[in-house]
Design a protein around this motif. Structure first.
Motif, short mmCIF file in Angstrom:
data_model
loop_
_atom_site.label_atom_id
_atom_site.label_comp_id
_atom_site.label_asym_id
_atom_site.label_seq_id
_atom_site.Cartn_x
_atom_site.Cartn_y
_atom_site.Cartn_z
N ASP A 1 0.99 -0.96 -0.23
CA ASP A 1 0.21 -0.31 -0.46
C ASP A 1 1.10 1.24 0.06
O ASP A 1 0.16 2.48 -0.11
CB ASP A 1 -1.09 0.43 1.13
N LYS A 2 2.07 1.11 0.39
CA LYS A 2 3.20 2.55 0.34
C LYS A 2 4.83 1.38 0.28
O LYS A 2 4.33 -0.01 -0.10
CB LYS A 2 3.07 3.03 1.66
N PRO A 3 5.16 1.87 -0.44
CA PRO A 3 6.80 1.13 -1.04
C PRO A 3 7.29 0.86 0.34
O PRO A 3 7.35 0.70 1.29
CB PRO A 3 8.06 2.15 -0.99
N VAL A 4 7.79 0.30 -0.01
CA VAL A 4 8.77 -0.75 0.76
C VAL A 4 10.19 -1.16 0.40
O VAL A 4 10.66 -1.69 0.00
CB VAL A 4 8.20 -3.07 0.74
N VAL A 5 10.99 -1.09 1.49
CA VAL A 5 12.68 -1.25 1.51
C VAL A 5 13.15 -2.38 2.44
O VAL A 5 12.73 -2.75 3.53
CB VAL A 5 12.84 0.79 2.75
N LEU A 6 13.43 -3.41 1.59
CA LEU A 6 13.66 -4.13 1.95
C LEU A 6 15.86 -4.27 2.83
O LEU A 6 16.56 -3.56 1.59
CB LEU A 6 14.17 -5.33 1.20
N GLU A 7 15.65 -4.28 3.48
CA GLU A 7 17.08 -4.03 3.99
C GLU A 7 17.80 -5.04 4.68
O GLU A 7 17.79 -6.21 5.01
CB GLU A 7 17.59 -2.96 5.26
N PHE A 8 19.03 -5.49 4.10
CA PHE A 8 20.09 -6.91 4.06
C PHE A 8 20.67 -6.76 5.05
O PHE A 8 21.91 -5.65 3.99
CB PHE A 8 20.68 -7.86 2.99
N TRP A 9 20.97 -6.54 5.90
CA TRP A 9 22.33 -6.29 7.20
C TRP A 9 22.98 -7.93 7.99
O TRP A 9 22.01 -8.83 8.23
CB TRP A 9 21.77 -5.89 7.77
N SER A 10 24.12 -7.17 8.84
CA SER A 10 24.65 -8.30 9.87
C SER A 10 24.37 -7.63 11.17
O SER A 10 25.17 -7.09 11.05
CB SER A 10 25.72 -9.26 8.88
N LEU A 11 25.25 -9.05 12.23
CA LEU A 11 25.29 -8.25 13.27
C LEU A 11 26.68 -8.36 13.12
O LEU A 11 26.98 -6.55 13.94
CB LEU A 11 24.89 -9.09 14.27
N ARG B 1 16.83 -9.67 17.99
CA ARG B 1 15.78 -8.80 18.97
C ARG B 1 15.65 -8.47 19.43
O ARG B 1 14.82 -7.05 19.70
CB ARG B 1 14.49 -10.39 18.93
N LYS B 2 16.98 -8.16 20.23
CA LYS B 2 17.85 -6.92 21.66
C LYS B 2 17.45 -6.07 21.00
O LYS B 2 17.38 -4.55 21.11
CB LYS B 2 18.75 -8.09 22.23
N LEU B 3 18.42 -6.51 19.23
CA LEU B 3 19.09 -5.19 19.02
C LEU B 3 17.81 -4.07 18.47
O LEU B 3 17.31 -2.89 18.10
CB LEU B 3 19.75 -5.81 17.48
N ALA B 4 16.66 -5.27 17.96
CA ALA B 4 15.39 -3.88 17.93
C ALA B 4 15.00 -3.45 18.93
O ALA B 4 14.09 -2.47 18.67
CB ALA B 4 14.66 -4.79 16.74
N LYS B 5 14.94 -4.25 19.65
CA LYS B 5 14.37 -3.70 20.93
C LYS B 5 14.87 -2.45 21.85
O LYS B 5 13.94 -0.95 21.67
CB LYS B 5 14.27 -4.63 22.02
#
Length: 196
Positions: free
Chosen positions: A81-91, A127-131
Motif C-alpha cells: 500500500d506504500k513503498p517497501v524497503v528490504l534491508e539486508f544486514w548482519s550483526l 530481537r534485542k537490537l531491534a528492541k
C-alpha cells in the motif's frame, strides 16, 4: 506329549507395544512439523503470474511471506500500500548498525514499510537490537540456510544487495549493493515521493 509354551510374558508384550506406539506417534509428529515448517522468508503462491518476475530493477518483485522475530506474519504484496524497503544486514557489520539511524529517519520522513533481513543465526540478538534501537518495522531472522544451504539474498541472485526499494506497483525500483548507499536510498525515496 509335552506342550511348549510360546507365550510372551505380558510385561514384555506391553513394553513392546508401548515402544511401537511411541515410535509411530513421534514419526507422525516429525512429519507434521516438517510439512508445516517453512523458512522465515518464503515465496508466496500469489506471486504475479504476468510479466517478468525477478529482483532486477524494473521487474515485478516476487511476492514473499515473512515471519518476523516476534512471530508476526505478512506478505510483501499486502504491504505494498506504500513503498517497501528490504534491508539486508548482519550483526557484525558496523556500517549496517549505523544505517539503522538513517532508516529510522526515512521511516519517519516517508510513508514506507521497512523489512530488515539478517542471516545471522542469533535471533535473540536480532530481537534485542531491534528492541534497544526501537526498530518498530519487521525484523526477520533469515533462516534460509537451514533449508537450502544459503541465505535468502544469495539464493535469489541478490548477493551483495544492501537495500531493495519496491514500489506499490510491485516493481523493483532500485537495488543498492553497498551498505554505504543509504544516501542513494534517501534520494530514491525523495524522487519517488516528489513525483507523486
Amino acid at each position: 506329549m509335552r506342550v511348549i509354551s510360546t507365550q510372551i510374558p505380558t510385561t514384555g508384550l506391553r513394553y513392546s507395544l508401548l515402544i511401537l506406539l511411541l515410535s509411530v506417534f513421534c514419526l507422525v509428529q516429525l512429519n507434521a512439523q516438517s510439512e508445516n515448517h517453512k523458512p522465515n522468508i518464503a515465496p508466496s503462491e500469489f506471486t504475479a503470474k504476468s510479466g517478468a518476475v525477478g529482483w532486477q530493477e524494473g521487474l515485478t518483485a516476487p511476492d514473499l511471506q515473512f515471519n518476523d522475530i516476534n512471530g508476526k506474519k505478512a506478505n510483501l504484496y499486502d504491504m505494498l500500500d506504500k513503498p517497501v524497503v528490504l534491508e539486508f544486514w548482519s550483526l557484525d557489520c558496523q556500517q549496517c548498525l549505523k544505517n539503522k539511524t538513517y532508516l529510522k529517519s526515512f521511516y519517519k520522513q516517508f510513508d514506507i514499510h521497512i523489512v530488515s533481513i539478517c542471516p545471522d543465526e542469533y535471533p535473540n540478538e536480532i530481537r534485542k537490537l531491534a528492541k534497544s534501537k526501537q526498530l518498530t518495522w519487521m525484523n526477520i531472522y533469515d533462516d534460509s540456510k537451514k533449508f537450502n544451504g544459503s541465505d535468502f539474498a544469495s539464493t535469489n541472485q541478490l548477493g551483495n544487495a544492501s537495500f531493495v526499494l519496491i514500489t506499490p506497483d510491485k516493481k523493483v525500483n532500485k537495488v543498492f549493493t553497498s551498505d554505504k548507499d543509504f544516501g542513494k536510498l534517501g534520494v530514491a525515496l525523495q524522487q519517488y515521493f516528489g513525483k507523486r
